[in-house]
Design an enzyme around this catalytic site. Structure first.
Site, PDB file in Angstrom:
ATOM      1  N   TRP A   1      10.256 -94.119  18.017  1.00  0.00           N
ATOM      2  CA  TRP A   1       9.928 -95.545  17.904  1.00  0.00           C
ATOM      3  C   TRP A   1      10.570 -96.382  19.020  1.00  0.00           C
ATOM      4  O   TRP A   1      10.352 -97.588  19.071  1.00  0.00           O
ATOM      5  CB  TRP A   1      10.365 -96.097  16.540  1.00  0.00           C
ATOM      6  CG  TRP A   1      11.741 -95.671  16.165  1.00  0.00           C
ATOM      7  CD1 TRP A   1      12.904 -96.281  16.519  1.00  0.00           C
ATOM      8  CD2 TRP A   1      12.093 -94.536  15.375  1.00  0.00           C
ATOM      9  NE1 TRP A   1      13.975 -95.593  15.997  1.00  0.00           N
ATOM     10  CE2 TRP A   1      13.505 -94.522  15.279  1.00  0.00           C
ATOM     11  CE3 TRP A   1      11.361 -93.531  14.718  1.00  0.00           C
ATOM     12  CZ2 TRP A   1      14.194 -93.533  14.563  1.00  0.00           C
ATOM     13  CZ3 TRP A   1      12.054 -92.558  14.016  1.00  0.00           C
ATOM     14  CH2 TRP A   1      13.448 -92.563  13.944  1.00  0.00           C
TER      15      TRP A   1
ATOM     16  N   GLU B   1      12.250 -98.713  10.610  1.00  0.00           N
ATOM     17  CA  GLU B   1      13.419 -99.355  10.008  1.00  0.00           C
ATOM     18  C   GLU B   1      13.525 -99.056   8.522  1.00  0.00           C
ATOM     19  O   GLU B   1      14.618 -98.837   7.996  1.00  0.00           O
ATOM     20  CB  GLU B   1      13.378-100.868  10.243  1.00  0.00           C
ATOM     21  CG  GLU B   1      13.515-101.271  11.710  1.00  0.00           C
ATOM     22  CD  GLU B   1      14.804-100.756  12.340  1.00  0.00           C
ATOM     23  OE1 GLU B   1      15.751-100.416  11.619  1.00  0.00           O
ATOM     24  OE2 GLU B   1      14.854-100.685  13.587  1.00  0.00           O
TER      25      GLU B   1
ATOM     26  N   GLY C   1      13.253 -89.336  -0.084  1.00  0.00           N
ATOM     27  CA  GLY C   1      14.181 -90.006  -0.979  1.00  0.00           C
ATOM     28  C   GLY C   1      13.978 -91.517  -1.039  1.00  0.00           C
ATOM     29  O   GLY C   1      13.217 -92.090  -0.249  1.00  0.00           O
TER      30      GLY C   1
ATOM     31  N   TYR D   1      18.976-106.766   6.726  1.00  0.00           N
ATOM     32  CA  TYR D   1      19.014-105.857   7.869  1.00  0.00           C
ATOM     33  C   TYR D   1      17.623-105.631   8.454  1.00  0.00           C
ATOM     34  O   TYR D   1      17.402-105.805   9.664  1.00  0.00           O
ATOM     35  CB  TYR D   1      19.632-104.497   7.504  1.00  0.00           C
ATOM     36  CG  TYR D   1      19.287-103.508   8.587  1.00  0.00           C
ATOM     37  CD1 TYR D   1      19.926-103.572   9.816  1.00  0.00           C
ATOM     38  CD2 TYR D   1      18.234-102.602   8.426  1.00  0.00           C
ATOM     39  CE1 TYR D   1      19.559-102.740  10.852  1.00  0.00           C
ATOM     40  CE2 TYR D   1      17.861-101.770   9.455  1.00  0.00           C
ATOM     41  CZ  TYR D   1      18.523-101.841  10.673  1.00  0.00           C
ATOM     42  OH  TYR D   1      18.148-101.050  11.693  1.00  0.00           O
TER      43      TYR D   1
ATOM     44  N   ASP E   1      23.990-103.428  10.125  1.00  0.00           N
ATOM     45  CA  ASP E   1      23.882-102.241   9.274  1.00  0.00           C
ATOM     46  C   ASP E   1      25.258-101.590   9.184  1.00  0.00           C
ATOM     47  O   ASP E   1      26.253-102.167   9.619  1.00  0.00           O
ATOM     48  CB  ASP E   1      22.841-101.266   9.851  1.00  0.00           C
ATOM     49  CG  ASP E   1      23.383-100.570  11.082  1.00  0.00           C
ATOM     50  OD1 ASP E   1      24.265-101.135  11.733  1.00  0.00           O
ATOM     51  OD2 ASP E   1      22.924 -99.449  11.380  1.00  0.00           O
TER      52      ASP E   1
ATOM     53  N   CYS F   1      36.517 -92.706  21.530  1.00  0.00           N
ATOM     54  CA  CYS F   1      36.916 -93.959  22.171  1.00  0.00           C
ATOM     55  C   CYS F   1      36.952 -93.825  23.692  1.00  0.00           C
ATOM     56  O   CYS F   1      36.726 -94.801  24.420  1.00  0.00           O
ATOM     57  CB  CYS F   1      38.266 -94.408  21.642  1.00  0.00           C
ATOM     58  SG  CYS F   1      38.254 -94.728  19.852  1.00  0.00           S
TER      59      CYS F   1
ATOM     60  N   CYS G   1      33.766 -94.889  25.133  1.00  0.00           N
ATOM     61  CA  CYS G   1      33.199 -96.130  24.601  1.00  0.00           C
ATOM     62  C   CYS G   1      33.226 -97.250  25.636  1.00  0.00           C
ATOM     63  O   CYS G   1      34.276 -97.570  26.195  1.00  0.00           O
ATOM     64  CB  CYS G   1      33.970 -96.569  23.357  1.00  0.00           C
ATOM     65  SG  CYS G   1      33.292 -98.077  22.630  1.00  0.00           S
TER      66      CYS G   1
END
Length: 326
Positions: free
Chosen positions: A25, A38, A82, A117, A135, A191, A194
């Site tokens: 997507w 989504e 689900g 969201y 989210d 980290c 990041c």
DNA sequence: AAGCCGGGGCC
DNA sequence: GGCCCAGGCTT
């Protein structure tokens, strides 16, 4: 909020453009397909959602096709994914929007199965509206960025909105989520890789942000049976992961706990001598303590390793005005 | 605010 | 076996 907001945004966006995963997507412009992705991603990992995304679109390529389909066929396409209310809501949504999806956060929010969201994600990604999507990933990223152990929803909304790169809202939202999903992970965040590490106040102890949810402790009734013999009390060796290897008084949980204990030890008359409360991580036991004599010898409980709960029971016994004779 | 909904991957 | 997941709805 953040010093150097613009450099922060640029660093995260540059990282995203270089490292984003190629997902079905991504780059999509059809609002229906963006909405579907989504909804499928609600409480569902990307890898798990992908096959359903293709399967669903093959069956219902457009919002109109979905609106005209029997609900059972919709659920069939959703089978295995689900949270089936998502599929039912999506079909209701299709029926309610014969002229296509609305284009604003406010209107999207009013649709069935679309919460804050999803409304923000679709409004920003499909229509460019500058609204921040929060989210689980974003929650974690912001909690760490500002070293907030228990971020409240209002704080999250306001902070996410303040950080939003408004001119690239859809991309920004996806960038923050991608960062949370692939770098700022719940455990063992990377980290060193990041792009936001320079700005991150939680970097030294990322595992503290956000604090793990205080697991709700169920209240569970229980009974303990104190069987007194000539040499002491009858003790059981506990099994199980947490208390395994420890010893304690015969204990049973549930409404019929006492009856089960009496049956297990062939005891008739037991006298109630008090109540002990003890909280485990996942449940709160309220233990009715019962006393009876036995022909078994029993043993000295001080000679065994006891759990906190059993020490409370022992303390109760030793506190009684007329301690039951051994 | 809490409970519920589901299946799967990871530790 | 718990934790967590691109949450939303109901009570």
């Amino acid at each position: 909020m953040l010093r150097e907001l613009r450099p922060f945004q640029d660093a995260v966006l540059a990282w995203y453009r270089a490292h984003r995963r190629a997902l079905p997507w991504r780059g999509e412009t059809d609002p229906y397909r963006i909405l579907l992705s989504e909804v499928l991603l609600q409480q569902t990992r990307v890898e798990q959602a992908i096959p359903y995304y293709h399967r669903f679109l093959e069956a219902f390529p457009t919002l109109q096709a979905l609106a005209e389909a029997p609900e059972e066929a919709v659920l069939k396409a959703w089978e295995g994914a689900g949270y089936y209310a998502r599929a039912r809501n999506l079909k209701r949504l299709a029926e309610a929007t014969p002229h296509g999806l609305p284009r604003t956060y406010r209107e999207l929010l009013a649709l069935p199965g679309v919460g804050p969201y999803t409304a923000a994600a679709v409004a920003s990604i499909a229509f460019g509206e500058p609204v921040a999507a929060v989210d689980g990933n974003v929650r974690r990223v912001l909690a760490r960025l500002f070293a907030v152990p228990e971020p409240r929803p209002a704080w999250l909304r306001e902070t996410a909105q303040a950080l939003l790169a408004r001119e690239a809202a859809g991309e920004w939202n996806q960038a923050l989520m991608e960062l949370g999903a692939t770098v700022c992970t719940p455990r063992a965040p990377r980290c060193a890789a990041c792009p936001a590490a320079r700005w991150c106040r939680g970097r030294a102890t990322p595992e503290r942000y956000p604090a793990p949810k205080p697991r709700t402790a169920r209240s569970v009734p229980a009974a303990a049976l104190v069987l007194a013999g000539r040499a002491g009390y009858v003790l059981e060796r506990r099994d199980g992961k947490s208390l395994g290897g420890l010893w304690g008084f015969p204990l049973a949980e549930g409404e019929a706990a006492l009856e089960r204990l009496q049956a297990r030890y062939g005891v008739r008359a037991a006298r109630r001598v008090g109540t002990v409360r003890h909280a485990f991580t996942h449940k709160k036991l309220t233990v009715a303590v019962w006393y009876a004599r036995t022909a078994q010898a029993g043993e000295d409980p001080h000679a065994r390793p006891l759990s906190k709960l059993d020490r409370k029971i022992l303390a109760l016994l030793e506190r009684l005005p007329e301690p039951p004779a051994l």
